[in-house]
Design a protein around this motif. Structure first.
Motif, PDB file in Angstrom:
ATOM      1  N   THR A  31      -5.483  -0.716  -4.408  1.00 36.60           N
ATOM      2  CA  THR A  31      -5.384  -2.345  -5.001  1.00 36.60           C
ATOM      3  C   THR A  31      -3.223  -3.081  -5.113  1.00 36.60           C
ATOM      4  OG1 THR A  31      -6.190  -0.848  -7.383  1.00 36.60           O
ATOM      5  CG2 THR A  31      -4.527  -2.514  -7.428  1.00 36.60           C
ATOM      6  N   TYR A  32      -2.793  -1.737  -4.665  1.00 33.61           N
ATOM      7  CA  TYR A  32      -1.983  -2.022  -4.752  1.00 33.61           C
ATOM      8  C   TYR A  32      -1.693  -3.067  -3.106  1.00 33.61           C
ATOM      9  CZ  TYR A  32      -0.479   2.161  -1.743  1.00 33.61           C
ATOM     10  OH  TYR A  32       0.103   3.278  -0.864  1.00 33.61           O
ATOM     11  N   GLN A  33      -2.671  -2.116  -1.854  1.00 35.39           N
ATOM     12  CA  GLN A  33      -2.276  -2.621  -0.533  1.00 35.39           C
ATOM     13  C   GLN A  33      -3.284  -4.334  -0.716  1.00 35.39           C
ATOM     14  OE1 GLN A  33      -4.481  -0.448   2.299  1.00 35.39           O
ATOM     15  NE2 GLN A  33      -4.030   1.696   0.894  1.00 35.39           N
ATOM     16  N   GLN A  34      -4.073  -4.225  -1.298  1.00 34.74           N
ATOM     17  CA  GLN A  34      -4.747  -5.180  -1.208  1.00 34.74           C
ATOM     18  C   GLN A  34      -3.473  -6.527  -2.196  1.00 34.74           C
ATOM     19  OE1 GLN A  34      -7.964  -6.814  -0.799  1.00 34.74           O
ATOM     20  NE2 GLN A  34      -6.447  -9.058  -1.547  1.00 34.74           N
ATOM     21  N   MET A  35      -2.627  -6.181  -2.871  1.00 33.33           N
ATOM     22  CA  MET A  35      -2.037  -7.139  -3.816  1.00 33.33           C
ATOM     23  C   MET A  35      -0.318  -7.364  -2.830  1.00 33.33           C
ATOM     24  SD  MET A  35       1.069  -6.224  -6.737  1.00 33.33           S
ATOM     25  CE  MET A  35       1.887  -4.538  -6.369  1.00 33.33           C
ATOM     26  N   ILE A  36      -0.339  -6.511  -1.945  1.00 32.43           N
ATOM     27  CA  ILE A  36       0.761  -6.754  -1.033  1.00 32.43           C
ATOM     28  C   ILE A  36      -0.023  -7.223   0.054  1.00 32.43           C
ATOM     29  CG2 ILE A  36       1.727  -5.617   1.143  1.00 32.43           C
ATOM     30  CD1 ILE A  36       2.116  -2.882  -0.190  1.00 32.43           C
ATOM     31  N   ILE A  37      -1.709  -7.097   0.500  1.00 34.17           N
ATOM     32  CA  ILE A  37      -2.049  -8.515   1.487  1.00 34.17           C
ATOM     33  C   ILE A  37      -1.559  -9.722   1.080  1.00 34.17           C
ATOM     34  CG2 ILE A  37      -4.018  -9.167   2.923  1.00 34.17           C
ATOM     35  CD1 ILE A  37      -4.513  -5.763   3.025  1.00 34.17           C
ATOM     36  N   LEU A  69       4.859  -3.300   6.584  1.00 28.10           N
ATOM     37  CA  LEU A  69       5.374  -3.481   4.552  1.00 28.10           C
ATOM     38  C   LEU A  69       5.001  -1.579   4.049  1.00 28.10           C
ATOM     39  CD1 LEU A  69       6.989  -4.732   2.786  1.00 28.10           C
ATOM     40  CD2 LEU A  69       5.196  -6.025   1.533  1.00 28.10           C
ATOM     41  N   LEU A  70       3.482  -1.694   4.309  1.00 27.97           N
ATOM     42  CA  LEU A  70       2.721  -0.213   3.855  1.00 27.97           C
ATOM     43  C   LEU A  70       3.542   0.362   5.019  1.00 27.97           C
ATOM     44  CD1 LEU A  70      -0.879  -1.560   4.478  1.00 27.97           C
ATOM     45  CD2 LEU A  70       0.234  -0.586   2.530  1.00 27.97           C
ATOM     46  N   LEU A  71       4.042   0.588   6.033  1.00 28.17           N
ATOM     47  CA  LEU A  71       4.549   1.648   6.588  1.00 28.17           C
ATOM     48  C   LEU A  71       5.935   2.042   5.396  1.00 28.17           C
ATOM     49  CD1 LEU A  71       5.175   1.911  10.561  1.00 28.17           C
ATOM     50  CD2 LEU A  71       7.013   2.442   8.892  1.00 28.17           C
ATOM     51  N   LEU A  72       6.831   0.607   5.396  1.00 29.63           N
ATOM     52  CA  LEU A  72       8.047   0.825   4.809  1.00 29.63           C
ATOM     53  C   LEU A  72       7.314   1.485   2.947  1.00 29.63           C
ATOM     54  CD1 LEU A  72       9.709  -2.246   5.198  1.00 29.63           C
ATOM     55  CD2 LEU A  72      10.564  -0.726   5.625  1.00 29.63           C
ATOM     56  N   PHE A  73       6.683   1.223   2.418  1.00 26.72           N
ATOM     57  CA  PHE A  73       6.195   2.059   1.142  1.00 26.72           C
ATOM     58  C   PHE A  73       5.742   3.356   1.447  1.00 26.72           C
ATOM     59  CE2 PHE A  73       3.022   3.135  -2.015  1.00 26.72           C
ATOM     60  CZ  PHE A  73       3.637   2.632  -2.716  1.00 26.72           C
ATOM     61  N   ASN A  74       5.316   3.368   2.444  1.00 26.36           N
ATOM     62  CA  ASN A  74       5.122   5.413   2.679  1.00 26.36           C
ATOM     63  C   ASN A  74       6.041   6.129   3.002  1.00 26.36           C
ATOM     64  OD1 ASN A  74       2.288   4.946   2.213  1.00 26.36           O
ATOM     65  ND2 ASN A  74       1.631   4.260   3.794  1.00 26.36           N
ATOM     66  N   ALA A  75       7.210   4.958   3.697  1.00 31.35           N
ATOM     67  CA  ALA A  75       7.900   6.007   4.475  1.00 31.35           C
ATOM     68  C   ALA A  75       8.535   6.452   2.846  1.00 31.35           C
ATOM     69  CB  ALA A  75       8.920   4.977   5.143  1.00 31.35           C
ATOM     70  N   PHE A 115       4.512  -1.235 -11.092  1.00 31.70           N
ATOM     71  CA  PHE A 115       3.109  -2.179  -9.848  1.00 31.70           C
ATOM     72  C   PHE A 115       2.644  -3.464 -11.171  1.00 31.70           C
ATOM     73  CE2 PHE A 115       2.268   0.761  -7.910  1.00 31.70           C
ATOM     74  CZ  PHE A 115       2.682   1.245  -6.118  1.00 31.70           C
ATOM     75  N   LEU A 116       2.600  -3.217 -11.751  1.00 29.71           N
ATOM     76  CA  LEU A 116       1.784  -4.173 -12.752  1.00 29.71           C
ATOM     77  C   LEU A 116       3.068  -5.480 -13.525  1.00 29.71           C
ATOM     78  CD1 LEU A 116      -0.669  -4.846 -15.452  1.00 29.71           C
ATOM     79  CD2 LEU A 116       0.959  -4.129 -16.797  1.00 29.71           C
ATOM     80  N   ALA A 117       3.847  -5.714 -12.929  1.00 28.36           N
ATOM     81  CA  ALA A 117       5.387  -6.952 -13.613  1.00 28.36           C
ATOM     82  C   ALA A 117       4.612  -7.524 -12.185  1.00 28.36           C
ATOM     83  CB  ALA A 117       6.599  -5.661 -13.318  1.00 28.36           C
ATOM     84  N   VAL A 118       4.951  -6.959 -10.911  1.00 27.36           N
ATOM     85  CA  VAL A 118       4.828  -7.084  -9.689  1.00 27.36           C
ATOM     86  C   VAL A 118       3.095  -8.546  -9.595  1.00 27.36           C
ATOM     87  CG1 VAL A 118       4.550  -7.293  -7.134  1.00 27.36           C
ATOM     88  CG2 VAL A 118       5.872  -6.010  -8.103  1.00 27.36           C
ATOM     89  N   SER A 125       8.762 -10.173  -5.842  1.00 33.07           N
ATOM     90  CA  SER A 125       9.261  -9.852  -4.466  1.00 33.07           C
ATOM     91  C   SER A 125       8.444  -8.676  -3.940  1.00 33.07           C
ATOM     92  CB  SER A 125      10.593  -9.890  -3.849  1.00 33.07           C
ATOM     93  OG  SER A 125       9.976  -9.489  -2.525  1.00 33.07           O
ATOM     94  N   VAL A 126       7.340  -9.116  -3.353  1.00 37.73           N
ATOM     95  CA  VAL A 126       6.640  -7.591  -2.921  1.00 37.73           C
ATOM     96  C   VAL A 126       6.910  -6.750  -2.356  1.00 37.73           C
ATOM     97  CG1 VAL A 126       6.245  -8.491  -0.377  1.00 37.73           C
ATOM     98  CG2 VAL A 126       4.798  -7.439  -1.456  1.00 37.73           C
ATOM     99  N   TYR A 127       8.554  -6.670  -2.264  1.00 36.19           N
ATOM    100  CA  TYR A 127       9.907  -5.492  -2.192  1.00 36.19           C
ATOM    101  C   TYR A 127       9.823  -4.907  -3.205  1.00 36.19           C
ATOM    102  CZ  TYR A 127      10.001  -7.635   3.327  1.00 36.19           C
ATOM    103  OH  TYR A 127       9.883  -7.859   4.406  1.00 36.19           O
TER     104      TYR A 127
END
Length: 456
Positions: A31-37, A69-75, A115-118, A125-127
């Motif tokens: 879900t968050y991956q799809q939101m980021i994409i 961006l997913l790399l930054l999330f996981n890092a 997550f819900l707010a984004v 921002s997605v960040y």
């Protein structure tokens, strides 16, 4: 308390905790991956392309940017998770397992709210998802759930290695059963209802975890006999702090033991690290890989695939493993499990249509056995009052997997996307080959009396 309820409390312990937590994790992951994409696509391109990205060359830019961006999330998730992972297991040896189990769900609720707010506020921002990752990781996330749950089971099964392996296999299977429910539920909620519903279900799972731990679980007393160091720490709680617990975790893992038990423990921790590194990498790039042409999975189809695959992995642990243990040694089963996992990654890398992708799930059915055996063998080496410290060290290694997995696989995927998108899965197969070599090495080590510690 009635006798039947007391017996049930010893049979059903941490399994629902792992099930609910992993259900929530696998709901929120895609879900968050799809939101980021989606947010990255709207930022870089336009709504027309984002709604129909198939066969559009410009969409490759979105894949690349989303992967980084997913790399930054996981890092972020990894770096924040490492300190609590090192400390909490050793602390749970003294303070109890339940509090460590409950803490990740408390902060995950806050992360779910962000997550819900984004998702609801288009201008956000997605960040901001990086802040959600920090909140989730602040108490160790899923690694704290694992270290406290498997330490809990080790306390309950002191003196029974076969019972321990089976109990840990059942608990391990909850990861996959929870994954099946989470992926299926998350995929359909996101596609048919919306991102908000998926994030709401994520938060609901964590509320249930907290209530279950509070109302049902009791800290086991077996295997938790305080030694002199523990008594001193109880008398002077002011000295019980971060450095002390971190030092104890390292001391338990690196202390001298009889024969080659210390080396065996180190090899098992490396196997656990590589298993989790590959698992994190798989989840980091799988959605991107399957949504890209020629596979072109929808979110719902991705959820169905992962649900089928997770159910098959759960069946491998709950159905196949207990039956096979009657005639095949557990270490042999662990090595066979790794072989099937290697084959599944090679097949996934070469898959170019839907039926080949689903065949991957069938091939990987026994793949979860190795991790259950590794956890059981690791816990058998250390003493009863060292379980939390050992699992804490192992969990801190798992937390670093989130960072290394993101760097390796989210970094590799955009580089190989124009030539061979399946290359990350070939690299995963190579890592699993290393696990197979280490397990073979461990199986050839002479057996010695477990938990015999030599003085330095």
């Amino acid at each position: 308390m009635s006798t039947w309820k007391e017996k049930l409390k010893r049979i059903v312990t941490v399994e629902p905790v792992i099930f609910l937590y992993m259900t929530s994790t696998f709901i929120v992951g895609p879900t968050y991956q799809q939101m980021i994409i989606t947010k990255v696509c709207r930022q870089l391109l336009n709504d027309t392309i984002c709604k129909d990205p198939e066969h559009n060359k410009e969409y490759q830019v979105v894949q690349t940017s989303a992967s980084y961006l997913l790399l930054l999330f996981n890092a972020t998730l990894s770096l924040v998770s490492i300190p609590p992972a090192i400390l909490l297991g050793s602390w749970s040896d003294r303070a109890g397992r339940r509090s460590v189990m409950a803490m990740p769900s408390v902060l995950s609720l806050m992360g779910g709210g962000l997550f819900l707010a984004v998702a609801l506020v288009d201008s956000m921002s997605v960040y901001w998802t990086l802040m959600a990752a920090a909140l989730i990781g602040l108490t160790g996330g899923h690694v704290s759930i694992f270290l406290s749950s498997f330490s809990y089971l080790a306390d309950l099964t002191v003196g029974s290695s076969s019972s321990r392996t089976l109990r840990m296999a059942v608990a391990e299977s909850m990861i996959f059963v929870g994954g099946a429910v989470g992926f299926l539920l998350g995929g359909f909620l996101e596609q048919d209802v919306g991102l908000q519903a998926a994030f709401g279900a994520y938060a609901g799972c964590h509320i249930l975890v907290i209530l279950y731990i509070w109302l049902w679980l009791r800290d086991p007393t077996m295997g938790r006999v305080p030694n002199k160091e523990e008594k001193d720490s109880q008398e002077d709680t002011s000295q019980v702090f971060i450095v002390k617990y971190a030092k104890r975790s390292f001391k338990v893992v690196f202390k001298r033991r009889s024969g080659q038990e210390r080396l065996k423990l180190h090899f098992l921790i490396v196997c656990n690290f590589l298993n989790n590194l590959v698992a994190v990498g798989e989840q980091s790039v799988l959605l991107l890989f399957l949504m890209y042409e020629p596979r072109e999975f929808t979110t719902a189809l991705f959820g169905v695939f992962n649900s089928v695959r997770m159910l098959l992995l759960g069946f491998g642990l709950l159905g196949l493993f207990p039956v096979l243990m009657r005639c095949i040694k557990e270490m042999t089963l662990a090595k066979l499990s790794v072989v099937f996992r290697i084959a599944s990654y090679i097949l996934l890398a070469l898959s170019n249509n839907t039926w080949m992708v689903f065949l991957v799930g069938v091939v990987a059915t026994p793949a979860g056995i190795s991790q259950a055996v590794i956890r059981s063998l690791s816990s058998a080496i250390v003493a009863p009052d060292e379980q939390g410290a050992m699992f804490s060290f192992s969990a801190s290694a798992e937390a670093t997997c989130i960072l290394f997995g993101a760097v390796i696989f989210n970094g590799l995927y955009p580089l190989t996307l124009p030539t061979f998108p399946g290359m990350p899965f070939i690299v995963m197969a190579v890592f699993m080959l290393i696990v197979l070599i280490l397990l073979q090495w461990i199986s050839e080590m002479p057996r010695t009396h477990p938990r015999l510690v030599l003085s330095d």
